[in-house]
Design an enzyme around this catalytic site. Structure first.
Site, PDB file in Angstrom:
ATOM      1  N   ARG A 211      46.241  51.024 -64.326  1.00 13.24           N
ATOM      2  CA  ARG A 211      47.372  51.954 -64.246  1.00 13.24           C
ATOM      3  C   ARG A 211      47.017  53.281 -63.572  1.00 13.24           C
ATOM      4  O   ARG A 211      47.900  54.055 -63.224  1.00 13.24           O
ATOM      5  CB  ARG A 211      47.919  52.226 -65.650  1.00 13.24           C
ATOM      6  CG  ARG A 211      48.326  50.961 -66.396  1.00 13.24           C
ATOM      7  CD  ARG A 211      48.994  51.310 -67.711  1.00 13.24           C
ATOM      8  NE  ARG A 211      49.028  50.165 -68.607  1.00 13.24           N
ATOM      9  CZ  ARG A 211      49.572  50.181 -69.815  1.00 13.24           C
ATOM     10  NH1 ARG A 211      50.128  51.283 -70.270  1.00 13.24           N
ATOM     11  NH2 ARG A 211      49.565  49.100 -70.573  1.00 13.24           N
TER      12      ARG A 211
ATOM     13  N   PRO B 117      43.731  56.243 -75.373  1.00  9.31           N
ATOM     14  CA  PRO B 117      42.609  56.091 -76.297  1.00  9.31           C
ATOM     15  C   PRO B 117      42.551  57.257 -77.269  1.00  9.31           C
ATOM     16  O   PRO B 117      42.906  58.379 -76.931  1.00  9.31           O
ATOM     17  CB  PRO B 117      41.390  56.083 -75.371  1.00  9.31           C
ATOM     18  CG  PRO B 117      41.823  56.845 -74.170  1.00  9.31           C
ATOM     19  CD  PRO B 117      43.280  56.517 -74.001  1.00  9.31           C
ATOM     20  N   GLU B 118      42.113  56.977 -78.466  1.00 12.53           N
ATOM     21  CA  GLU B 118      41.904  58.032 -79.442  1.00 12.53           C
ATOM     22  C   GLU B 118      40.407  58.250 -79.608  1.00 12.53           C
ATOM     23  O   GLU B 118      39.585  57.538 -79.034  1.00 12.53           O
ATOM     24  CB  GLU B 118      42.591  57.676 -80.757  1.00 12.53           C
ATOM     25  CG  GLU B 118      44.106  57.556 -80.598  1.00 12.53           C
ATOM     26  CD  GLU B 118      44.850  57.518 -81.918  1.00 12.53           C
ATOM     27  OE1 GLU B 118      44.319  58.041 -82.911  1.00 12.53           O
ATOM     28  OE2 GLU B 118      45.969  56.974 -81.946  1.00 12.53           O
TER      29      GLU B 118
ATOM     30  N   HIS C 282      40.941  46.414 -59.424  1.00  9.67           N
ATOM     31  CA  HIS C 282      41.164  47.644 -60.178  1.00  9.67           C
ATOM     32  C   HIS C 282      39.862  48.391 -60.462  1.00  9.67           C
ATOM     33  O   HIS C 282      39.848  49.344 -61.233  1.00  9.67           O
ATOM     34  CB  HIS C 282      41.881  47.337 -61.491  1.00  9.67           C
ATOM     35  CG  HIS C 282      43.221  46.691 -61.304  1.00  9.67           C
ATOM     36  ND1 HIS C 282      44.237  47.285 -60.579  1.00  9.67           N
ATOM     37  CD2 HIS C 282      43.709  45.506 -61.745  1.00  9.67           C
ATOM     38  CE1 HIS C 282      45.298  46.490 -60.587  1.00  9.67           C
ATOM     39  NE2 HIS C 282      45.001  45.404 -61.268  1.00  9.67           N
TER      40      HIS C 282
ATOM     41  N   ARG D  60      57.294  59.200 -80.443  1.00 10.12           N
ATOM     42  CA  ARG D  60      56.219  58.299 -80.862  1.00 10.12           C
ATOM     43  C   ARG D  60      56.597  57.593 -82.161  1.00 10.12           C
ATOM     44  O   ARG D  60      57.251  58.162 -83.033  1.00 10.12           O
ATOM     45  CB  ARG D  60      54.915  59.076 -81.084  1.00 10.12           C
ATOM     46  CG  ARG D  60      54.396  59.788 -79.853  1.00 10.12           C
ATOM     47  CD  ARG D  60      53.075  60.446 -80.147  1.00 10.12           C
ATOM     48  NE  ARG D  60      52.578  61.228 -79.026  1.00 10.12           N
ATOM     49  CZ  ARG D  60      51.391  61.814 -79.000  1.00 10.12           C
ATOM     50  NH1 ARG D  60      50.580  61.696 -80.035  1.00 10.12           N
ATOM     51  NH2 ARG D  60      51.005  62.514 -77.949  1.00 10.12           N
TER      52      ARG D  60
ATOM     53  N   LYS E 285      54.566  77.156 -91.508  1.00 12.74           N
ATOM     54  CA  LYS E 285      55.024  76.270 -90.438  1.00 12.74           C
ATOM     55  C   LYS E 285      56.074  75.287 -90.965  1.00 12.74           C
ATOM     56  O   LYS E 285      55.827  74.552 -91.922  1.00 12.74           O
ATOM     57  CB  LYS E 285      53.851  75.473 -89.849  1.00 12.74           C
ATOM     58  CG  LYS E 285      52.798  76.313 -89.149  1.00 12.74           C
ATOM     59  CD  LYS E 285      53.316  76.891 -87.840  1.00 12.74           C
ATOM     60  CE  LYS E 285      52.191  77.591 -87.083  1.00 12.74           C
ATOM     61  NZ  LYS E 285      52.680  78.217 -85.835  1.00 12.74           N
TER      62      LYS E 285
ATOM     63  N   LYS F  79      38.947  63.540 -76.647  1.00 11.11           N
ATOM     64  CA  LYS F  79      39.114  62.220 -76.032  1.00 11.11           C
ATOM     65  C   LYS F  79      38.464  62.146 -74.650  1.00 11.11           C
ATOM     66  O   LYS F  79      38.756  61.239 -73.871  1.00 11.11           O
ATOM     67  CB  LYS F  79      40.599  61.885 -75.934  1.00 11.11           C
ATOM     68  CG  LYS F  79      41.317  61.925 -77.276  1.00 11.11           C
ATOM     69  CD  LYS F  79      42.811  61.731 -77.133  1.00 11.11           C
ATOM     70  CE  LYS F  79      43.527  61.932 -78.464  1.00 11.11           C
ATOM     71  NZ  LYS F  79      44.992  61.749 -78.341  1.00 11.11           N
TER      72      LYS F  79
END
Length: 296
Positions: free
Chosen positions: A126, A2-3, A104, A286, A169, A58
């Protein structure tokens, strides 16, 4: 995973059911999730009143009346379900429908409050989520939080701050934005979207947005504004409804239908007059979605 907008949506969905309620009993149906539950967690929460719900990055924060905070992370597939009698509702949904399979259901808050008894059920197929108990006064120093950067919609995030973090950077811009030490709670989906809105390439060096004297370039200010806007839009839409994340009321958020680049490989770029095509590359394991024609 989740974001920030998804966790914020869950928090807002749970607040009416949980804030001000007394936890008559906390039921733990197993000894662990991703990590073991804190010692005597059920006894420490049972009998307490929930004085507020919060969020940091989060993490969902459940503040209790004894000065402790129950910290919860949804992991890959965690969700909360509110049950009142035979009715149930869920805050936050996402692409793969979340399961309501009771096998679950691992944690149950049995609550008492105005409107009668209710249950808030944590379901996690999960079991990548986790919970911990932290003294509220010690939250900022806790390992979960002590190294986190500012919130993406907070006043502490500005172009001058990012210029200080990004100066010299060579790290790819997308990787720098995903570093939680730079910005807390910003994830893959919204980084892709914010970079598209600001016409910045995810592979350019973060330091190229800073002058030799350490001042932010104009495009860095545009990036900050894009980050704020995309997060605000997603929260207003109820999260992205991607994959495993479900809102507490079970409704499907609509922000995913507004994606400009994320998960749109091979489709036309939406920038007026661009004519480019959305591409997918892999960065640090990603998927990154962007338009090479207009994102420089």
């Amino acid at each position: 995973m989740p974001e920030l907008p998804e966790v914020e949506t869950v928090k807002r969905g749970l607040a009416p059911a949980m804030e001000g309620a007394r936890v008559a009993r906390l039921e733990l149906r197993r000894q662990d999730l991703r990590f073991p539950f804190p010692e005597a967690l059920a006894d420490r929460v049972s009998g307490r009143t929930i004085v507020g719900l919060g969020r940091r990055a989060k993490y969902l924060l459940v503040d209790l009346d004894d000065g402790n905070t129950l910290v919860s992370h949804l992991g890959m597939s965690g969700s909360f379900r509110i049950e009142e009698g035979a009715a149930s509702a869920m805050p936050g949904e996402f692409h793969h429908a979340r399961t309501k399979d009771e096998k679950h259901d691992h944690v149950v808050f049995h609550l008492e409050g105005q409107g009668g008894p209710r249950r808030v059920v944590y379901n996690d197929p999960r079991r990548f989520g986790f919970m911990d108990m932290v003294r509220r006064a010690d939250l900022a120093a806790h390992p979960f939080f002590r190294d986190l950067g500012p919130e993406p919609t907070g006043n502490d995030l500005g172009a001058a701050y990012l210029a200080e973090r990004f100066r010299d950077k060579a790290q790819p811009l997308k990787s720098a934005l995903l570093d939680q030490k730079n910005i807390a709670g910003l994830g893959n989906i919204y980084v892709c979207e914010a970079l598209w809105r600001s016409h910045l390439s995810p592979i350019r060096a973060a330091g190229t947005l800073v002058t030799p004297g350490g001042k932010p370039k104009e495009k860095l200010g545009l990036l900050v504004a894009s980050i704020r806007d995309v997060i605000a839009d997603a929260i207003a839409a109820g999260g992205s409804s991607l994959r495993d994340h479900i809102q507490t009321d079970g409704s499907l958020g609509y922000f995913q239908h507004s994606f400009s680049v994320y998960d749109r490989e091979g489709q036309a770029c939406g920038t007026p007059g661009c004519g480019g095509t959305v591409a997918r590359i892999v960065q640090a394991g990603r998927s990154t979605f962007y338009c090479a024609a207009c994102q420089k």
